[in-house]
Motif scaffolding. Sequence first.
Motif, PDB file in Angstrom:
ATOM      1  N   ALA A 199     -13.052   6.589   3.724  1.00 30.73           N
ATOM      2  CA  ALA A 199     -13.328   5.664   2.734  1.00 30.73           C
ATOM      3  C   ALA A 199     -14.497   4.853   2.893  1.00 30.73           C
ATOM      4  O   ALA A 199     -15.034   4.227   2.304  1.00 30.73           O
ATOM      5  CB  ALA A 199     -12.391   4.832   2.038  1.00 30.73           C
TER       6      ALA A 199
ATOM      7  N   CYS B 122      -9.901  -4.383   8.175  1.00 36.21           N
ATOM      8  CA  CYS B 122     -11.523  -3.190   7.799  1.00 36.21           C
ATOM      9  C   CYS B 122     -12.816  -3.946   7.427  1.00 36.21           C
ATOM     10  O   CYS B 122     -12.713  -4.975   6.998  1.00 36.21           O
ATOM     11  CB  CYS B 122     -10.750  -2.611   7.571  1.00 36.21           C
TER      12      CYS B 122
ATOM     13  N   ILE C 124      -8.309   5.442   6.188  1.00 38.16           N
ATOM     14  CA  ILE C 124      -9.281   3.988   5.831  1.00 38.16           C
ATOM     15  C   ILE C 124     -10.409   4.961   6.623  1.00 38.16           C
ATOM     16  O   ILE C 124     -11.539   4.663   5.602  1.00 38.16           O
ATOM     17  CB  ILE C 124      -8.462   2.642   6.428  1.00 38.16           C
TER      18      ILE C 124
ATOM     19  N   ARG D 285     -13.312  -0.899  -1.212  1.00 34.80           N
ATOM     20  CA  ARG D 285     -14.706  -0.386  -0.705  1.00 34.80           C
ATOM     21  C   ARG D 285     -15.759  -1.156  -2.167  1.00 34.80           C
ATOM     22  O   ARG D 285     -16.783  -2.151  -1.541  1.00 34.80           O
ATOM     23  CB  ARG D 285     -15.251   0.795  -0.591  1.00 34.80           C
TER      24      ARG D 285
ATOM     25  N   LEU E 168      -8.332   3.502  -2.305  1.00 37.44           N
ATOM     26  CA  LEU E 168      -9.218   2.724  -1.157  1.00 37.44           C
ATOM     27  C   LEU E 168     -11.332   2.760  -1.606  1.00 37.44           C
ATOM     28  O   LEU E 168     -11.891   1.653  -1.093  1.00 37.44           O
ATOM     29  CB  LEU E 168      -9.238   3.650  -0.103  1.00 37.44           C
ATOM     30  N   THR E 169     -11.338   4.039  -2.762  1.00 40.02           N
ATOM     31  CA  THR E 169     -12.485   3.968  -2.710  1.00 40.02           C
ATOM     32  C   THR E 169     -13.211   2.470  -3.622  1.00 40.02           C
ATOM     33  O   THR E 169     -14.044   1.733  -3.387  1.00 40.02           O
ATOM     34  CB  THR E 169     -13.166   4.578  -3.675  1.00 40.02           C
TER      35      THR E 169
ATOM     36  N   PHE F   2       0.485  -0.920  -0.483  1.00 40.92           N
ATOM     37  CA  PHE F   2       0.181   0.052  -0.003  1.00 40.92           C
ATOM     38  C   PHE F   2       0.878   0.991  -0.507  1.00 40.92           C
ATOM     39  O   PHE F   2       0.693   2.416  -0.215  1.00 40.92           O
ATOM     40  CB  PHE F   2      -1.139   0.622   0.864  1.00 40.92           C
TER      41      PHE F   2
END
Length: 257
Positions: free
Chosen positions: A228, A253, A225, A129, A125-126, A112
């Motif tokens: 997002a 997460c 984090i 998700r 991160l979007t 990352f």
Amino acid sequence: MENLYKNSARLYDMDNRDIVGDDIPFYVEYAKQQGGEVLELGCGTGRVAIALAKEGLNVTGLDLSHDMLDIFREKLAKQPEIADKITITHGNMANFSLGRKFDMIIVPFRVFQLLTDDDDVATALTCIRDHLTDDGIFIVNVFDPIVPMDEENWCRPETVQWERYDDATGSHIVKKVVQDKIDTVNQVIYPQFIFEITNSDGKTQRIVDDFKLKYYFYHQLREVIEAADLEIYEEFSWYDKTPIPGRELIFVCKKKQ
């Protein structure tokens, strides 16, 4: 992203530090708990993906480096028994669309941190998700900068990181790292990886790759984090689930509901 292991991809698997072994049981445990499909971002030469596939899990591996993926494919060709468990995809974890969702997404071994642009981090991160199932989990690992990150504490001359003998070729390989540049405003370090290979005939070859990595402090990574719409429900400093602080930041997460 510019960290492509352009010169040293074939030496990547020579790394014999503990982190490249200790993390495998950790990812296997969570993958088995989740079941279903796993996406590994920055899969490289397949170190983690192959281990998961051997446990019967279905894995999609995405990486930007053609050189690393070529090695992954070579490995897979020698292990046809798991070939149907792995899908290899060339792509950029900063912005990807695979048209499906996954029960677990992982970004192992500090990968990352290869995202050094803040916009790329947010977009990644979007995307992560968006690719998670409602009950899916996302696991990310970065190193924990437990000392002040400045020139005095980070910059250092050429230092040996690891060394080993390659039984297949009879070569002695030493990996060295030069840490001579840090951007404390944008929190980016610029290590240079140097591989010195001494062949069985005594001739030595020197291979160099330049890298850039973003570093995070604990609360910064949490904020990135959570921004997002992800929430952290477990956090560790090592793969034996040692509490923070320690060598690493490992966050497990899930989507905010």
